[in-house]
Motif scaffolding. Sequence first.
Motif, mmCIF file in Angstrom:
data_model
loop_
_atom_site.group_PDB
_atom_site.id
_atom_site.type_symbol
_atom_site.label_atom_id
_atom_site.label_comp_id
_atom_site.label_asym_id
_atom_site.label_seq_id
_atom_site.Cartn_x
_atom_site.Cartn_y
_atom_site.Cartn_z
ATOM 1 N N LEU A 85 46.807 63.530 18.925
ATOM 2 C CA LEU A 85 47.350 62.432 19.212
ATOM 3 C C LEU A 85 46.666 61.600 20.508
ATOM 4 O O LEU A 85 45.909 62.496 21.326
ATOM 5 N N PRO A 86 46.506 60.497 20.736
ATOM 6 C CA PRO A 86 45.950 59.930 21.955
ATOM 7 C C PRO A 86 46.211 60.494 23.182
ATOM 8 O O PRO A 86 45.245 60.713 24.049
ATOM 9 N N VAL A 87 47.326 60.823 23.602
ATOM 10 C CA VAL A 87 47.927 61.589 24.590
ATOM 11 C C VAL A 87 47.030 62.887 24.919
ATOM 12 O O VAL A 87 46.787 63.474 25.896
ATOM 13 N N ASP A 88 46.515 63.486 23.754
ATOM 14 C CA ASP A 88 45.942 64.954 23.900
ATOM 15 C C ASP A 88 44.533 64.953 23.593
ATOM 16 O O ASP A 88 43.666 65.856 23.787
ATOM 17 N N SER A 89 43.987 63.631 23.000
ATOM 18 C CA SER A 89 42.440 63.757 22.539
ATOM 19 C C SER A 89 41.460 63.980 23.605
ATOM 20 O O SER A 89 40.341 64.549 23.333
ATOM 21 N N TYR A 90 41.931 63.590 24.730
ATOM 22 C CA TYR A 90 40.967 64.018 26.107
ATOM 23 C C TYR A 90 40.716 65.211 26.086
ATOM 24 O O TYR A 90 39.633 65.534 26.648
ATOM 25 N N LYS A 91 41.586 66.183 25.774
ATOM 26 C CA LYS A 91 41.547 67.702 25.766
ATOM 27 C C LYS A 91 40.324 68.238 24.826
ATOM 28 O O LYS A 91 39.541 68.875 25.098
ATOM 29 N N TRP A 92 40.259 67.620 23.635
ATOM 30 C CA TRP A 92 39.460 68.104 22.869
ATOM 31 C C TRP A 92 38.255 67.203 23.053
ATOM 32 O O TRP A 92 36.829 68.170 23.004
ATOM 33 N N LEU A 93 37.880 66.221 23.765
ATOM 34 C CA LEU A 93 36.787 65.435 24.276
ATOM 35 C C LEU A 93 36.125 66.300 25.287
ATOM 36 O O LEU A 93 35.031 66.573 25.419
ATOM 37 N N LEU A 107 45.063 73.609 33.378
ATOM 38 C CA LEU A 107 43.717 73.409 33.821
ATOM 39 C C LEU A 107 42.997 71.904 33.826
ATOM 40 O O LEU A 107 42.276 71.443 33.603
ATOM 41 N N TRP A 108 44.263 70.781 33.130
ATOM 42 C CA TRP A 108 43.754 69.759 32.703
ATOM 43 C C TRP A 108 43.658 68.660 34.081
ATOM 44 O O TRP A 108 44.525 69.176 35.292
ATOM 45 N N ASP A 109 42.857 67.758 34.176
ATOM 46 C CA ASP A 109 42.780 67.082 35.392
ATOM 47 C C ASP A 109 42.998 65.589 35.354
ATOM 48 O O ASP A 109 42.462 64.679 35.615
ATOM 49 N N GLY A 110 44.149 65.167 34.610
ATOM 50 C CA GLY A 110 44.586 63.778 34.577
ATOM 51 C C GLY A 110 44.393 63.078 33.048
ATOM 52 O O GLY A 110 44.757 62.032 33.034
ATOM 53 N N GLY A 111 43.448 63.817 32.318
ATOM 54 C CA GLY A 111 43.552 63.051 30.960
ATOM 55 C C GLY A 111 42.843 61.665 30.946
ATOM 56 O O GLY A 111 41.946 61.201 31.636
ATOM 57 N N THR A 112 43.689 60.725 30.107
ATOM 58 C CA THR A 112 42.687 59.365 29.854
ATOM 59 C C THR A 112 43.490 58.382 30.696
ATOM 60 O O THR A 112 43.722 57.199 30.312
ATOM 61 N N LYS A 113 44.240 58.577 31.872
ATOM 62 C CA LYS A 113 44.979 57.417 32.431
ATOM 63 C C LYS A 113 44.055 56.395 33.224
ATOM 64 O O LYS A 113 42.843 56.957 33.476
#
Length: 418
Positions: free
Chosen positions: A13-21, A319-325
Amino acid sequence: MRYQAPRGTEDVLPVDSYKWLKLESTFRELAARYGYQELRTPTFEDTDVFLRTAGETSDIVSKEMYTFTDKGGRSITLKPEGTAPAMRALVEHNLCPPGVVARMSYIIPIFRYDRPQKGRFREAHQVGLELVGSPSPVADAEIIEITVRFYEALGITEAVAKLNSLGREECRAKFTEAILHYAEAFLADQSSEVREKVCKNPLRLLDSKDPQAQEVIKSIPPITNYLEDESRTRFDRIQELLTDAGVPYELAPDIVRGLDYYTETVFEVLTAKLGAQSSLCGGGRYDNLIKDLGGAATPSVGVAMGIERAIMVMDEAGLWDGGTKPDVFVVQATESAFSTCQRIARELRAAGMKTLLDIDGKSMKSQLRQADKSGAAIALILGDDELQRGTVQLKKLGSSEQTEVSMDGLIGTVLGLR
């Protein structure tokens, strides 16, 4: 009827896709620094590509492959792993003629029919590396080093390489004899199917989860006891190289990997973050694989790393740093401010700022609610009064702080608040 994603698959989902990127971009950047170029192979291959390489007794071939007959009567398989397709492409396009060392990377989906569980899907995804054309232990050490560096770059600093050697033909022949000897009593009580499978490839027994088989495995001397002198020297050299590079590793004689094409070096990278499913990835040397696919005998070594498992570890470790906000939300307070708000948004985006603004003509109050929900750090508010004064209201969201700043130099002011 409401449809759902097939069992064993998941929507990103868009809320998690930044992790894959993040994982993919980290991998691509690291691979490029070591000189690896990306290879993209088809999602499906001729089934024989996997039968000839993975081994008919492997779990992948015997239990897990998605194989079907296409409309032309050909047997086709969705690729269950990335190395065999990469080597097929290398042979087909002559990417590694004699005297050449080829470095290739890939990012792929893989398909295996297995019982879905934590960290294990029927459609999963991997990043991988293949170093082809060099028999040197330096090649093995390079692959292991990049693998560990990848997880370190993601913040998974507790990852450790578990290292073993399968030796060459003489070593494996002696070891398989030892396995059959120590497992004789165990096999006598097993079904003909199990006996046939183990006799075809005794190394398969080492992958068994059967408690009785596990007891037998404990009694078998490690394969490193049977290493040829040249293989032992080579294995020692790999350890020296990893030590020099500061790569954490441990010897693990129980690691044999689940595919028939491995020779000499095999390794896995583990982390305690996943509990029982602790293996992040695995790889090793496969000097006979290209020959099995119709090419010339070519030394090769590589690794495949699961994306989903790495994401699970990073989730658990925070370990994530804010994502796509977004960084900024531009609020249009009056109709006449439309063009200027659009221009400001374009300038912010051109400067590298993630910027949102309302496109439906909603009220200023509604836009501010959107800004709060978006997670943006800053709202820029522009109406008739600000247009007349050549200013913008800068509000730090999540606080009551709001200041009026000049339109001139606005982009620099916002960039300074990042």
